[in-house]
Every structure is written in structure tokens, then in C-alpha cells.
Write an enzyme that holds these catalytic residues in place. Sequence first.
Site, PDB file in Angstrom:
ATOM      1  N   CYS A 113       0.807  -1.343   0.141  1.00 48.49           N
ATOM      2  CA  CYS A 113      -0.084   0.039  -0.048  1.00 48.49           C
ATOM      3  C   CYS A 113       0.806   1.145   0.006  1.00 48.49           C
ATOM      4  CB  CYS A 113      -1.016   0.047   1.346  1.00 48.49           C
ATOM      5  SG  CYS A 113      -1.905  -1.678   1.109  1.00 48.49           S
ATOM      6  N   HIS A 253      -3.398   6.501   2.438  1.00 51.50           N
ATOM      7  CA  HIS A 253      -3.818   5.181   1.998  1.00 51.50           C
ATOM      8  C   HIS A 253      -5.105   5.013   2.310  1.00 51.50           C
ATOM      9  CE1 HIS A 253      -4.397   1.247   0.950  1.00 51.50           C
ATOM     10  NE2 HIS A 253      -4.022   0.862   2.030  1.00 51.50           N
ATOM     11  N   ASN A 283     -10.557  -0.438   0.055  1.00 49.65           N
ATOM     12  CA  ASN A 283      -9.120  -0.408   0.091  1.00 49.65           C
ATOM     13  C   ASN A 283      -8.473  -0.891  -1.154  1.00 49.65           C
ATOM     14  OD1 ASN A 283      -6.283  -0.998   0.488  1.00 49.65           O
ATOM     15  ND2 ASN A 283      -6.564  -1.937   2.657  1.00 49.65           N
TER      16      ASN A 283
END
Length: 326
Positions: A113, A253, A283
Site C-alpha cells: 500500500c 492510503h 482499500n
Amino acid sequence: MNVGIASIGSYIPARRVSNEELSKTVDTSDEWIRSHTGIGNRHIASDEETCSYMATEAAKEALDKAGVDKNEVDQIIVATITPDYRDFPATANLVQRNLGIGNIGSIDVKAACTGFVYGLELGRGLILGGTAKTVVVIGAEKLSAITNWNDRGTAVLFGDGAGAAVLTSCADGEGIVDSVLRTDGTGYDALNIPAGGTATPFIPGETPEEDLCIYMDGQRVYNFAVKVNVEIVKDLMERNGLTSDDIDYIVPHQANYRIIRAASMRARIPMEKYYLNMEEFANTSSASVPLALAEMDRKELLKKGMKILTVGFGGGLTYGGNYLVW
Ligand code: UT7
């Protein structure tokens, strides 16, 4: 001279799966997902929408917006943990093929990420070092392909998509002014795909299917994520003589609303400064920061001279951030 983002593009699969729809196949509820994560929907790629396809479409949009001809690109960097092919070739190689441009370099960055955050600084370095003049940095993920749909602890969290930035030179004091890139490799087992690599090779008939999908110790990653969100924002502000009043946006993120809210309280930075869109996209790992920037661009929120911090955190455990002057 410095290096900055000339434009930003994105690609989002059309198929939108709401929490309600997911609850029909996963033992969960809209109420649980929203209250524990802030996620309401995710976009899921079709078989044809491979990681390299989404990455290419995002790159095309970014090049179009920048008015940069594809033949001017010297280097493609794709940040991804869901490459088309497991270890090689790199997904960036396939984007180069799809764009139909030759004589250039292309490489993948595997920093989960934090991948796009790493990619921006690596692209900047290539231009400042004189190796390239124009670099396309892409964050692209097809996380639905490595999700264990029987594990409600992770199945509700992820989505697919891609975002791309065209990097070119800009005036000193603008663009990607500073970056911090960090890793805590002792946490390698908190979030990973347990099998299929050379440490635990895939053995037909023996390797459990779930070991080829995402495993996450949610609580461990949550605690790490809150801590490093505060650390990265503070370090970037200190290194650049900034206070939170100077910052227009923090683009983290997009993993979990609660992580960002806890970090905002600890760092004493108002939530209004954080740009969040996990409600729509969930996500998307290395695609989440460029997807957020692309959405902000579409909404005309990004104005010249704005001071923006990005923050990445995830598998590795990797973390980091960029200080951007738009
Ligand atoms: O992108 C990489 C970075 N990743 C992250 O930042 C993720 C970090 N971790 C998290 O965001 C959170 O840990 C989660 C959202 C993954 C989980 O939230 P939590 O508050 O830590 O929940 P939990 O895992 O402690 O589970 C609490 C309860 C459990 O039930 P019991 O044992 O209390 O009866 C779980 O079985 O919630 C249950 N549960 C669910 N219930 C309904 C877990 N997942 C679900 C679900 N739906 N999807």
C-alpha cells in the site's frame, strides 16, 4: 530544477459491489463494515480487466490530460502486489507493450500500500539523475483476484482500480519536494500471501488454497497503521518547516476511516484536512493514493501551490509519504 506531477489519471472497473450485495455471499453486514471501516462499496474488475489493462487505461488518461505524447515517456513504474503474472514479467512490461512504445525502461515496485509513494520518489530520482525526462508512475491493483472470499475479516476490505501520474521536471520548490520511505521488515508476517513464494512453494494437492490469498492480522496492522500515520506526517512537516496550518490536504492510503480518525486525533490535525474516498472504492492498496488524487483533480480541489502530504502504509510492513507542492 525539481520533478512534479504534470497530470493524474485513473481507471475504475464499472462493476460496483455494495456492502449489501457482498452480505449475500459473505457472513457480514453493511452496519459492521461501515462502522468498522468506513467502506460502503468497492469496484471489482472483470476477467478482461487485468492489472495491466487497468494500469494502461489510467496511464492513457494521465498522458492525455498532460498533453504528453506517449513516445515522450522514458520509463514506466508500476506499483502493484497483484501483477498479471506472479513473479515475472513485470506488469510495467505489459503496460509498455499495451501503450506500444519502444526503447524505454519499465519496472514494478512491490511495496504494497506504500507502492505509489515509493514510485513517485523513484520516478523523481530517475529524472533528477538524468536517466529520464518523463516517467509514468502507476498504482494498479486487482485485489479481488487474491482475496479469500471465505474470510470475512479481509473479504470486505478490498477493491480494484488504478491511478497514474505523469512526472516531468518543474521549478525548484514545486512538485515532489520531499519523501520519506520506510520499512519494518519484522512485520513481514502481519500482512502477506503466506504461500507460493520460494520460502513456502506451492505444492499441488498440499498447499491450502487460502494460503495463496491475502492473510492479515488486522489488529496488529491497525496499531502499526495509526502509529506510522502520525510519524510520517510529523516527520514530513518537521523536515520541511511546516505546521499543520500550512497543509491543505493529507491524502492517506484509504484502508480504514478509524485508522485515519485515530491518527488525526493523535497528531492534532483536523479530519477535514484528510481526503477520504474509501466509502466508494474500499482499500485498493497501491492504487488508493493516486485514485484519491485523481478524484480530487476531477472535483477541481487541487490548486496550484497547494501543499499536500501523501501517506502510505501496509504489507511489508512498509510506510512512507511525499510532500507535494501542487
Ligand atoms: O491496506 C493495508 C493496511 N490494512 C489495514 O490498515 C487494516 C488494519 N486493520 C483494520 O482495519 C481492522 O483490524 C479490521 C477492519 C480489519 C477489523 O476490525 P476490528 O475492529 O479489529 O475487528 P476484529 O478483527 O477485532 O473483529 C471483531 C469481531 C470478531 O467477532 P468476535 O470474535 O468479537 O465475535 C470478528 O469475527 O468482528 C468480527 N468480524 C466481522 N463481523 C462481521 C470480523 N470481520 C467481520 C465482518 N463482518 N466482515
